[in-house]
Every structure is written in C-alpha cells, then in structure tokens.
Design a protein around this motif. Structure first.
Motif, PDB file in Angstrom:
ATOM      1  N   PRO A  45       0.808  -1.220   0.000  1.00  0.00           N
ATOM      2  CA  PRO A  45       0.000   0.000   0.000  1.00  0.00           C
ATOM      3  C   PRO A  45       0.841   1.270   0.000  1.00  0.00           C
ATOM      4  N   ALA A  46       1.943   1.280   0.741  1.00  0.00           N
ATOM      5  CA  ALA A  46       2.803   2.469   0.782  1.00  0.00           C
ATOM      6  C   ALA A  46       3.421   2.740  -0.581  1.00  0.00           C
ATOM      7  N   THR A  47       3.813   1.698  -1.283  1.00  0.00           N
ATOM      8  CA  THR A  47       4.385   1.872  -2.615  1.00  0.00           C
ATOM      9  C   THR A  47       3.369   2.488  -3.563  1.00  0.00           C
ATOM     10  N   TRP A  48       2.190   1.940  -3.586  1.00  0.00           N
ATOM     11  CA  TRP A  48       1.143   2.453  -4.485  1.00  0.00           C
ATOM     12  C   TRP A  48       0.749   3.881  -4.077  1.00  0.00           C
ATOM     13  N   LEU A  49       0.612   4.120  -2.774  1.00  0.00           N
ATOM     14  CA  LEU A  49       0.236   5.457  -2.303  1.00  0.00           C
ATOM     15  C   LEU A  49       1.350   6.460  -2.587  1.00  0.00           C
ATOM     16  N   SER A  50       2.591   6.038  -2.490  1.00  0.00           N
ATOM     17  CA  SER A  50       3.729   6.889  -2.819  1.00  0.00           C
ATOM     18  C   SER A  50       3.638   7.365  -4.270  1.00  0.00           C
ATOM     19  N   HIS A  51       3.322   6.449  -5.154  1.00  0.00           N
ATOM     20  CA  HIS A  51       3.163   6.821  -6.568  1.00  0.00           C
ATOM     21  C   HIS A  51       1.948   7.728  -6.766  1.00  0.00           C
ATOM     22  N   ALA A  52       0.845   7.406  -6.112  1.00  0.00           N
ATOM     23  CA  ALA A  52      -0.379   8.203  -6.261  1.00  0.00           C
ATOM     24  C   ALA A  52      -0.195   9.628  -5.757  1.00  0.00           C
ATOM     25  N   MET A  53       0.609   9.795  -4.706  1.00  0.00           N
ATOM     26  CA  MET A  53       0.803  11.108  -4.099  1.00  0.00           C
ATOM     27  C   MET A  53       2.057  11.819  -4.598  1.00  0.00           C
ATOM     28  N   GLY A  54       2.898  11.102  -5.328  1.00  0.00           N
ATOM     29  CA  GLY A  54       4.140  11.704  -5.803  1.00  0.00           C
ATOM     30  C   GLY A  54       5.101  12.031  -4.680  1.00  0.00           C
ATOM     31  N   ARG A  55       5.122  11.196  -3.656  1.00  0.00           N
ATOM     32  CA  ARG A  55       5.992  11.413  -2.493  1.00  0.00           C
ATOM     33  C   ARG A  55       6.923  10.210  -2.327  1.00  0.00           C
ATOM     34  N   PRO A  56       8.141  10.416  -1.814  1.00  0.00           N
ATOM     35  CA  PRO A  56       9.073   9.305  -1.641  1.00  0.00           C
ATOM     36  C   PRO A  56       8.665   8.382  -0.490  1.00  0.00           C
ATOM     37  N   MET A  57       9.137   7.149  -0.581  1.00  0.00           N
ATOM     38  CA  MET A  57       8.770   6.134   0.399  1.00  0.00           C
ATOM     39  C   MET A  57       9.994   5.515   1.063  1.00  0.00           C
ATOM     40  N   LEU A  58       9.852   5.263   2.349  1.00  0.00           N
ATOM     41  CA  LEU A  58      10.817   4.513   3.144  1.00  0.00           C
ATOM     42  C   LEU A  58      10.078   3.293   3.700  1.00  0.00           C
ATOM     43  N   SER A  59      10.790   2.415   4.379  1.00  0.00           N
ATOM     44  CA  SER A  59      10.109   1.270   4.980  1.00  0.00           C
ATOM     45  C   SER A  59      10.738   0.922   6.319  1.00  0.00           C
ATOM     46  N   VAL A  60       9.936   0.283   7.144  1.00  0.00           N
ATOM     47  CA  VAL A  60      10.377  -0.247   8.428  1.00  0.00           C
ATOM     48  C   VAL A  60       9.693  -1.600   8.579  1.00  0.00           C
ATOM     49  N   ASP A  61      10.425  -2.601   9.066  1.00  0.00           N
ATOM     50  CA  ASP A  61       9.878  -3.952   9.150  1.00  0.00           C
ATOM     51  C   ASP A  61       9.498  -4.279  10.586  1.00  0.00           C
ATOM     52  N   MET A  62       8.214  -4.422  10.816  1.00  0.00           N
ATOM     53  CA  MET A  62       7.730  -4.777  12.144  1.00  0.00           C
ATOM     54  C   MET A  62       7.404  -6.266  12.236  1.00  0.00           C
ATOM     55  N   SER A  63       7.379  -6.965  11.107  1.00  0.00           N
ATOM     56  CA  SER A  63       6.937  -8.356  11.106  1.00  0.00           C
ATOM     57  C   SER A  63       8.046  -9.354  11.429  1.00  0.00           C
ATOM     58  N   ALA A  64       9.268  -9.078  11.009  1.00  0.00           N
ATOM     59  CA  ALA A  64      10.362 -10.032  11.216  1.00  0.00           C
ATOM     60  C   ALA A  64      10.934  -9.974  12.628  1.00  0.00           C
ATOM     61  N   LYS A  65      10.648  -8.901  13.335  1.00  0.00           N
ATOM     62  CA  LYS A  65      11.125  -8.715  14.707  1.00  0.00           C
ATOM     63  C   LYS A  65      12.659  -8.739  14.805  1.00  0.00           C
ATOM     64  N   LEU A  66      13.298  -8.109  13.816  1.00  0.00           N
ATOM     65  CA  LEU A  66      14.746  -7.945  13.822  1.00  0.00           C
ATOM     66  C   LEU A  66      15.044  -6.473  14.107  1.00  0.00           C
ATOM     67  N   PRO A  67      15.623  -6.156  15.268  1.00  0.00           N
ATOM     68  CA  PRO A  67      15.839  -4.762  15.665  1.00  0.00           C
ATOM     69  C   PRO A  67      16.554  -3.894  14.625  1.00  0.00           C
ATOM     70  N   ALA A  68      17.491  -4.448  13.896  1.00  0.00           N
ATOM     71  CA  ALA A  68      18.224  -3.647  12.905  1.00  0.00           C
ATOM     72  C   ALA A  68      17.317  -3.148  11.788  1.00  0.00           C
ATOM     73  N   PHE A  69      16.192  -3.825  11.583  1.00  0.00           N
ATOM     74  CA  PHE A  69      15.273  -3.436  10.521  1.00  0.00           C
ATOM     75  C   PHE A  69      14.003  -2.781  11.053  1.00  0.00           C
ATOM     76  N   SER A  70      13.924  -2.627  12.364  1.00  0.00           N
ATOM     77  CA  SER A  70      12.763  -1.947  12.951  1.00  0.00           C
ATOM     78  C   SER A  70      13.219  -0.869  13.928  1.00  0.00           C
ATOM     79  N   ASP A  71      13.707  -1.273  15.081  1.00  0.00           N
ATOM     80  CA  ASP A  71      14.051  -0.308  16.125  1.00  0.00           C
ATOM     81  C   ASP A  71      15.078   0.723  15.657  1.00  0.00           C
TER      82      ASP A  71
END
Length: 171
Positions: A45-71
């Motif tokens: 959804p963020a990717t599609w919304l980023s394109h729809a709004m013309g704004r850049p996107m970043l990501s954070v992973d809350m599902s894998a529970k790996l601190p380097a990719f979330s916290d």
C-alpha cells in the motif's frame, strides 16, 4: 478455535482504497515529506500510495522482529520527525492497534503535524487511532481475515499461519 473466513480484497477494491487514501490526505491539506511502509502488510500500500501522491517512500519492518530493521530505523524516523519532517506511516489494517501504538511510542508520540497514520482498513475497536482510512470495520461484527492482493500468492496454510499468530483479532 475454528478457522476464520478468508475474504479476498481484489485489485479493484485495493485501488479504490489507495485512491480514497490519496484523496483524504490531499483534502486535509497536510503533505508528508515521507511515506513509511510498515513491513510486511503496509509495504505494497505504501508503494502504491507513494506513486499516487508523488511522495518518496521509506520502509520499516515490524513483522520479522529484527531490531536492525525496525528499532534502529524507528530511531532515524524519530529524529526526522523531531527535525520537523512530516511522516505518513502506511499499513494495511489497523486491527488491534498494537503495531501502530508501538510505532507511535518509538517515535516519541510525535504530534499530528509531523506524524500521521493511514490504513486501508480501520477497526473502530482498535486500541490505536489513525488519521486516514479507506474503509472502516467493526471487529465485533466482522470476523473475516482479509487477504490483500499481495498475499494471494501465499498458500492457504501460510495465510492461516499468519492468522494463527493472533487469532483473537477475529474471535
């Protein structure tokens, strides 16, 4: 506990949800500097919304529970919010509110001028509030497990395993 009803969200409905979110954000007059997709369900959804709004996107992973990719990434996002950069968190569903509240807490509960949240589906009984929603559900009435377009390549067993991590959401 019996298996949930699996309800497909087809591509037309998903695109309508993206359109509704893009229009809601635009109508509010607030313009994010960054959209942040919450992994795993909020990335598409963020990717599609980023394109729809013309704004850049970043990501954070809350599902894998790996601190380097979330916290660690949340610390960076919090510093950007503290510097006044506007961040729109995007996820697929605000169900229990656990993910959204964890994100808000990690970002120091930044105010609504710099941090807002958008979801495709918002449970009115959630412990967390969102700023933008495409659809509203009531978990007291709707017990379905929603299968979004990007999840449809998963096996039924895999989808049920995801549900099984927190079956109380649809109880």
């Amino acid at each position: 506990m019996s298996e949930p009803i699996l309800t497909d969200i087809d591509m037309d409905r998903f695109l309508a949800q993206i359109d509704a979110l893009a229009h809601a954000v635009a109508a509010s007059g607030w313009r994010p500097d960054w959209l942040v997709g919450v992994g795993r369900g909020g990335l598409a959804p963020a990717t599609w919304l980023s394109h729809a709004m013309g704004r850049p996107m970043l990501s954070v992973d809350m599902s894998a529970k790996l601190p380097a990719f979330s916290d660690a990434l949340l610390v960076e996002l919090a510093s950007r919010a503290a510097a006044g950069e506007r961040i729109l968190i995007v996820d697929d569903i605000n169900d229990s509110g656990g993910t959204i509240n964890r994100l808000r807490d990690a970002m120091g509960r930044a105010d609504g001028d710099v941090l807002r949240v958008a979801v495709l589906m918002d449970n009115i009984r959630s412990a967390a509030s969102v700023d933008y929603r495409a659809e509203t559900i009531d978990r007291a009435v709707t017990k379905d497990w929603f299968v979004f377009p990007w999840e449809k390549v998963a096996s039924r067993a895999s989808i049920l395993a995801d549900w099984g991590e927190e079956p109380d959401r649809t109880a």
